[in-house]
Design a protein around this motif. Sequence first.
Motif, PDB file in Angstrom:
ATOM      1  N   VAL A   1       7.002 -25.111 -15.545  1.00 30.42           N
ATOM      2  CA  VAL A   1       8.101 -24.807 -15.629  1.00 30.42           C
ATOM      3  C   VAL A   1       8.389 -23.651 -14.579  1.00 30.42           C
ATOM      4  CG1 VAL A   1       9.870 -23.892 -17.017  1.00 30.42           C
ATOM      5  CG2 VAL A   1       8.467 -25.692 -17.915  1.00 30.42           C
ATOM      6  N   ARG A   2       7.730 -22.625 -14.960  1.00 25.33           N
ATOM      7  CA  ARG A   2       7.789 -21.555 -13.939  1.00 25.33           C
ATOM      8  C   ARG A   2       7.677 -21.824 -12.546  1.00 25.33           C
ATOM      9  NH1 ARG A   2       4.221 -19.010 -17.405  1.00 25.33           N
ATOM     10  NH2 ARG A   2       2.713 -18.355 -15.775  1.00 25.33           N
ATOM     11  N   ALA A   3       6.593 -22.754 -12.168  1.00 27.43           N
ATOM     12  CA  ALA A   3       6.576 -22.877 -10.690  1.00 27.43           C
ATOM     13  C   ALA A   3       8.028 -23.885 -10.266  1.00 27.43           C
ATOM     14  CB  ALA A   3       5.206 -23.820 -10.665  1.00 27.43           C
ATOM     15  N   ARG A   4       8.319 -24.748 -11.038  1.00 26.87           N
ATOM     16  CA  ARG A   4       9.555 -25.363 -10.688  1.00 26.87           C
ATOM     17  C   ARG A   4      10.918 -24.297 -10.661  1.00 26.87           C
ATOM     18  NH1 ARG A   4       7.276 -29.222 -14.025  1.00 26.87           N
ATOM     19  NH2 ARG A   4       8.545 -28.636 -15.767  1.00 26.87           N
ATOM     20  N   LEU A   5      10.786 -23.642 -11.377  1.00 26.89           N
ATOM     21  CA  LEU A   5      12.047 -22.358 -11.116  1.00 26.89           C
ATOM     22  C   LEU A   5      11.808 -21.525  -9.880  1.00 26.89           C
ATOM     23  CD1 LEU A   5      12.278 -21.285 -14.787  1.00 26.89           C
ATOM     24  CD2 LEU A   5      14.006 -22.682 -13.476  1.00 26.89           C
ATOM     25  N   VAL A   6      10.595 -21.156  -9.361  1.00 28.68           N
ATOM     26  CA  VAL A   6      10.258 -20.474  -8.588  1.00 28.68           C
ATOM     27  C   VAL A   6      10.632 -21.388  -7.025  1.00 28.68           C
ATOM     28  CG1 VAL A   6       8.328 -19.491  -7.008  1.00 28.68           C
ATOM     29  CG2 VAL A   6       8.547 -18.902  -9.203  1.00 28.68           C
TER      30      VAL A   6
ATOM     31  N   MET B   1       3.146 -17.900  -8.803  1.00 26.41           N
ATOM     32  CA  MET B   1       2.911 -16.967  -7.753  1.00 26.41           C
ATOM     33  C   MET B   1       2.601 -17.422  -6.433  1.00 26.41           C
ATOM     34  SD  MET B   1       3.497 -13.773  -6.846  1.00 26.41           S
ATOM     35  CE  MET B   1       3.656 -12.787  -8.267  1.00 26.41           C
ATOM     36  N   ALA B   2       1.818 -18.686  -6.402  1.00 31.90           N
ATOM     37  CA  ALA B   2       1.471 -19.400  -5.155  1.00 31.90           C
ATOM     38  C   ALA B   2       2.735 -19.911  -4.696  1.00 31.90           C
ATOM     39  CB  ALA B   2       0.575 -20.404  -5.483  1.00 31.90           C
TER      40      ALA B   2
END
Length: 306
Positions: free
Chosen positions: A237-242, A134-135
């Motif tokens: 993983v979610r941060a890289r996808l964001v 989210m950041a």
Amino acid sequence: MLATALMAVSTLASLAGLVFDDRLLGGQPIWAKPLKFSVSLLLYLPTWAWLLSLQRVPRRWTWWTATAIAVLTTLEVVLIVLQVIRGQASHFNQATPFDDGLFQLMGAMITVVWVLNMAQGVVLLRDRLPDRPMAWAIRGGIVLGSIGIGLAFLMTGPTPDQLHALQQNLPVEMRGAHSVGVPDGGPGMPLTGWSLTGGDLRIPHFIGIHAMQALPLLALLLTGAAARRPRLADPGVRARLVLLGTGVYAGLLGLVTWQALRGQSIAAPDAWTLLALGALVLATGLLAGRILRRTPDPVAEPVPLG
């Protein structure tokens, strides 16, 4: 939030206007413009209020600047509605000193909103969030949203026909335009009014502004999907996808801006536009696959927004 409530009222009033007022302005229903502005601000204002609520330490000056943004955007819609009631265009209109004065006032107000938006964005980028994906979503949304607001200034310059008339010292009632390559008021898409025959700078303006909703929504969807997709349980993983989503969104913003400036309708892309879009889609798929195949990183410390 009071301004958000007023935008809800304005949205309902504009919908009623579309039903009961059959006047046209520039080939579009006269109440379409206040409806579009009201709906857009109905998304923007609560999103910005939510972002400001994430500050670790509330700051007095951000409260005042947020109040100024709420007042100025509300006044913008009030002036648009005033011109609708008068049966006159609110934007680019310099047919009379009064009309020109209103448009200059609206231009000054949106400039102030843009500057305040960026100033608050810098503060938000410096705060920390425990949710790493989210950041990054908020970071990207603030940057692209500020760019989207700034793209509105591309519409304010005179068109070639208007510039020619000005050089000949001829009267010009409209200075600036939404469309590129064709006059405003031609065939347009339902509701949005985006040109079907030429470029339209409202498209990148709209897409850019609403990055502030789209990217945090992407982060939320990835978090929700983590319960069903163990690979997404890793915040890295979610941060890289964001981050990938932010890059793709920026690429799309650049693509529609390039398309509009070339005088090309969003509904009639040429081979170069389709080639660029295809490359963007292919790169997205390849990079997303690579991210999902990578070995999970250890859970990282919360990262600063800036």
